[in-house]
Design an enzyme around this catalytic site. Structure first.
Site, PDB file in Angstrom:
ATOM      1  N   HIS A 148      -3.096  -3.901   3.861  1.00 38.49           N
ATOM      2  CA  HIS A 148      -3.861  -3.001   3.285  1.00 38.49           C
ATOM      3  C   HIS A 148      -5.412  -3.240   2.754  1.00 38.49           C
ATOM      4  CE1 HIS A 148       0.411  -1.219   2.791  1.00 38.49           C
ATOM      5  NE2 HIS A 148      -0.563  -0.061   2.965  1.00 38.49           N
TER       6      HIS A 148
ATOM      7  N   GLU B 209      -5.544   2.089   4.751  1.00 36.31           N
ATOM      8  CA  GLU B 209      -4.204   2.348   5.217  1.00 36.31           C
ATOM      9  C   GLU B 209      -4.634   2.282   6.911  1.00 36.31           C
ATOM     10  OE1 GLU B 209      -1.573   2.596   3.956  1.00 36.31           O
ATOM     11  OE2 GLU B 209      -1.547   3.172   1.980  1.00 36.31           O
TER      12      GLU B 209
ATOM     13  N   GLU C   7      11.756   7.863  -7.118  1.00 34.42           N
ATOM     14  CA  GLU C   7      10.423   8.493  -7.674  1.00 34.42           C
ATOM     15  C   GLU C   7      10.620   9.798  -8.314  1.00 34.42           C
ATOM     16  OE1 GLU C   7       6.890   8.755  -4.970  1.00 34.42           O
ATOM     17  OE2 GLU C   7       7.372   6.430  -4.091  1.00 34.42           O
TER      18      GLU C   7
ATOM     19  N   HIS D 179       0.691  -0.618  10.493  1.00 38.11           N
ATOM     20  CA  HIS D 179       2.311  -0.804  10.001  1.00 38.11           C
ATOM     21  C   HIS D 179       3.040   0.307   9.937  1.00 38.11           C
ATOM     22  CE1 HIS D 179      -0.143  -0.326   6.478  1.00 38.11           C
ATOM     23  NE2 HIS D 179       0.861   0.353   5.887  1.00 38.11           N
TER      24      HIS D 179
ATOM     25  N   HIS E   1       6.853   2.938   2.594  1.00 41.66           N
ATOM     26  CA  HIS E   1       7.154   2.233   3.933  1.00 41.66           C
ATOM     27  C   HIS E   1       8.628   1.571   3.827  1.00 41.66           C
ATOM     28  CE1 HIS E   1       2.929   1.176   2.200  1.00 41.66           C
ATOM     29  NE2 HIS E   1       2.757   1.426   3.800  1.00 41.66           N
TER      30      HIS E   1
ATOM     31  N   GLU F 114      -1.653   3.153   9.577  1.00 41.86           N
ATOM     32  CA  GLU F 114      -0.447   3.271   9.708  1.00 41.86           C
ATOM     33  C   GLU F 114       0.102   4.432  11.040  1.00 41.86           C
ATOM     34  OE1 GLU F 114       0.887   3.078   4.922  1.00 41.86           O
ATOM     35  OE2 GLU F 114       0.609   5.074   5.877  1.00 41.86           O
TER      36      GLU F 114
END
Length: 186
Positions: free
Chosen positions: A36, A127, A98, A43, A80, A129
């Site tokens: 990052h 990011e 969360e 990723h 992730h 991704e």
């Protein structure tokens, strides 16, 4: 702005993410902080869109101390998967951690899309991704948010948000959520 010393002590420096190719094939584990920063390392990631039975989506405001996109509004949960964990397993885990949402509150967790994106955030990081999109509908809207992860919650009529994202611009939506929403065909 973070300093190199702050970065070394950040909790992300102690975690790994899964580096992938453009087709989401696993390459190797890489340090989460390294993935990052700088130009980033592509990723694996996911975003989960949580709906109720009335066509509303649950937006979650990221906690202010998140390293990237703190206080921005997200399409519920994003993270992730760890090595050996499926996108669905990772989604179930993050929903519970969360928001206190347990699997008995929904039954239709499904993968609906996957896309690659790269976005820089201020001077703090990037990011890059391959992001899976998962969707589910809550049968029970009971929530127990973790304040270290979530600063606020809001149910929004999804069709209005999807059709008129400019009406919600003041919310500062996370880029991966905006991409997922634009690509969503209902």
């Amino acid at each position: 702005m973070s300093t190199p010393q702050d970065d070394l002590s950040h909790e992300n420096a102690e975690q790994d993410v899964i580096a992938v190719d453009a087709d989401d094939n696993e390459l190797e584990l890489v340090n989460r902080l390294e993935a990052h920063t700088g130009d980033g390392i592509r990723h694996r990631a996911f975003t989960s869109l949580v709906f109720d039975g009335e066509g509303n989506i649950l937006l979650a405001q990221r906690a202010p101390d998140k390293r990237l996109w703190g206080t921005y509004w997200d399409g519920t949960v994003a993270s992730h998967p760890v090595e050996g964990q499926s996108q669905k397993e990772a989604t179930r885990q993050r929903l519970e951690e969360e928001l206190g949402i347990s699997p008995d509150q929904y039954g239709d967790l499904r993968l609906t899309d996957r896309f690659e994106y790269k976005r820089y955030f201020e001077n703090a990081g990037v990011e890059h991704e391959v992001c899976a999109v998962l969707q589910l509908t809550l049968d029970d809207r009971s929530l127990d948010p973790d304040e270290e992860e979530v600063a606020g919650l809001m149910w929004v009529p999804y069709e209005r948000l999807h059709s008129n994202p400019e009406w919600y611009r003041q919310l500062r939506l996370c880029p991966w959520f905006e991409i997922a929403m634009r690509r969503d065909v209902r």
